[in-house]
Design an enzyme around this catalytic site. Structure first.
Site: not given
Ligand code: GLU
Length: 482
Positions: A252-254
């Site tokens: 996940s980029k987050r």
């Protein structure tokens, strides 16, 4: 029937690896079957709007070669291809369902819905609408509408039986209809929900295969009930398992995991990234690992997709990236590596093409360049232990006498180019009656000041030029004489 697939990203400002994989599989399903690959921008969620985010989508598709046949920028017969520009299209479809008795107006206030939530017990998720407005009479509905009372339109779900569909990856999926909520199709602002818009859009765009993440599996029965309600054919569904960072966490980029742009910035090559992510969930019929996009088009089939989540293994990608760099045609490779070399090597008299050639077999990523070429501009500080090499049979004494012996030969060499340097040094080895390494290792060390370097004695001397080569050998003699 023509195969039509669509990539329907929301413009978030980055290209998540999972999304790119979805785009790739959609592209391959279309192209393996002579079909069309369509780009649809799903930008109705205004809160997520990010400046320049649509360009990230265009750029990624362009760099990776996943060229769409229809889309906002290239047009097509089924536009507009930007969801926000389709806003006005959905109401009539919702009203058609109301007429058919498959959907209904709901005038419930927020307070009433909140009250229902509470009735369900504290902490309990409010899952089902109680169908209060389903029993309104036509007169009541008309009056409410006339008086401008805010409303939503809800889908009327069957209460009994099951809804079943076949997913191309997950197999038969079945849910009890009693579990399905009368979901909202049109919101009180007149705009469609995502769940409604995607069905209408996919139908109007004649999409035959919908590829998306497995998080949509549970919504698909609702979508299919909508297709049935309209009397439309549902597409083939291809749900994909998540791409994982490890056994327990999704990529996940987050959480700081790399997006496509991050990987490019880290020196990975687009073709290698595409090749690698093709294998994140798809296996070819044999053990081939290296595929160009053209080869993928020929080999890809939906039956090779797996429902078990795959782990994004950066080491495997790094290995594959190195293989791509090695195999690359020199001019293409040089165009990629030149900007990195220009950043790392400031001395304009050095031939960057020659340096690039030395590196091609050694790079795993383009960002490895700077650490490998740092000695060209300036000889680093080093200690004389570097001259001692067991396999080369060198000691500090041998290194000193070899450097002293080669200095006049190099000073007097008429042509300063690699073959002449090679021939003169090999002749000197013969004259001195020593092993090759006993001369070449000391020269390489004196020229690089490093325990290892791309290129050996001849290549480095050729690139550095006579003056710098002599200077560095003299420096070596000085250090070894202390
Ligand atoms: N806009 C959705 C997303 O980015 C696409 C889902 C779909 O493919 O239907 O998650």
């Amino acid at each position: 029937m023509e195969i039509r697939t669509r990539f329907a990203p929301s413009p978030t400002g980055y290209m998540h690896i999972g999304n790119l994989r979805t785009a790739l599989y959609e592209y391959l399903i279309a192209k393996a079957n002579g079909g069309k690959f369509i780009l649809r921008i799903e930008d109705t969620d205004q809160e997520r709007y990010v400046e320049g985010a649509v360009d990230v989508i265009y750029n990624t598709l362009k760099i990776t070669g996943l060229i769409h046949d229809e889309g906002p920028d290239v047009g097509g017969d089924y536009g507009p291809y930007v969801q926000s520009e389709r806003r006005g299209m959905y109401m009539q479809y919702a009203q058609e369902l109301v007429k058919k008795g498959e959907a209904y107006y709901c005038f419930c206030t927020k307070e009433r819905l909140d009250g229902l939530k509470e009735k369900n017990g504290e902490g309990d998720a409010f899952s089902h609408y109680d169908r209060h407005c389903l029993s309104l009479s036509q007169d009541e509905i008309n009056n409410n509408l006339k008086s401008g009372m805010p409303y939503v339109i809800r889908q009327k779900m069957p209460t009994e039986g099951k809804t079943t569909f076949e997913d191309a990856v997950y197999g038969t999926i079945s849910v009890d209809n009693s579990e399905l909520d009368d979901q909202i199709l049109i919101k009180s602002d007149g705009m469609p929900t995502y769940n409604f818009a995607n069905v209408v859009d996919d139908h109007l765009m004649k999409i035959t295969h919908v590829v998306r993440g497995s998080e949509y599996l549970s919504s698909t029965p609702k979508y299919n009930l909508l297709y049935d309600a309209f009397g439309w054919d549902a597409p083939t569904y291809v749900h994909l398992p998540p791409v994982m960072k490890d056994a327990h966490h999704k990529l996940s980029k987050r959480n700081g995991d790399a997006s496509f742009q991050d990987l490019i910035e880290k020196g990975y090559i687009s073709d290698a990234i595409i090749n690698y992510i093709a294998l994140l969930g798809w296996s070819p019929s044999d053990n081939t690992e290296i595929f160009t996009l053209e080869e993928l088009k020929k080999s890809f089939s939906i039956s090779g997709l797996s429902k078990s989540p795959s782990i994004f293994d950066i080491q495997k990608l790094t290995w594959m990236n190195g293989e791509y760099i090695k195999a690359m045609e020199f001019e293409k490779y040089f165009s990629l590596v030149e900007p990195k070399l220009k950043e790392a090597v400031k001395n304009k008299s050095l031939d960057l093409r020659k340096i690039a050639a030395l590196l091609q077999k050694r790079l795993e990523t383009l960002n490895d360049v700077s650490a490998l070429v740092d000695f060209f501009d300036e000889l680093p500080e080093y200690t004389t232990e570097l001259y001692v090499h067991k396999k080369m049979k060198t000691t500090e004494e041998i290194a000193l006498s070899s450097l002293k012996a080669c200095l006049p030969v190099l000073e007097n060499l008429s042509d300063w180019e690699e073959t002449a340097i090679h021939d003169s040094m090999m002749a000197l080895v013969g004259e001195l009656g020593i092993k090759n390494g006993q001369l070449l290792w000391p020269i390489r060390t004196a020229l690089s000041g490093k325990p290892s370097s791309p290129g050996g004695a001849f290549e480095l001397a050729d690139i550095l030029g006579r003056e710098e080569t002599i200077k560095r050998i003299e420096k070596g003699i000085e250090l070894l004489s202390k």
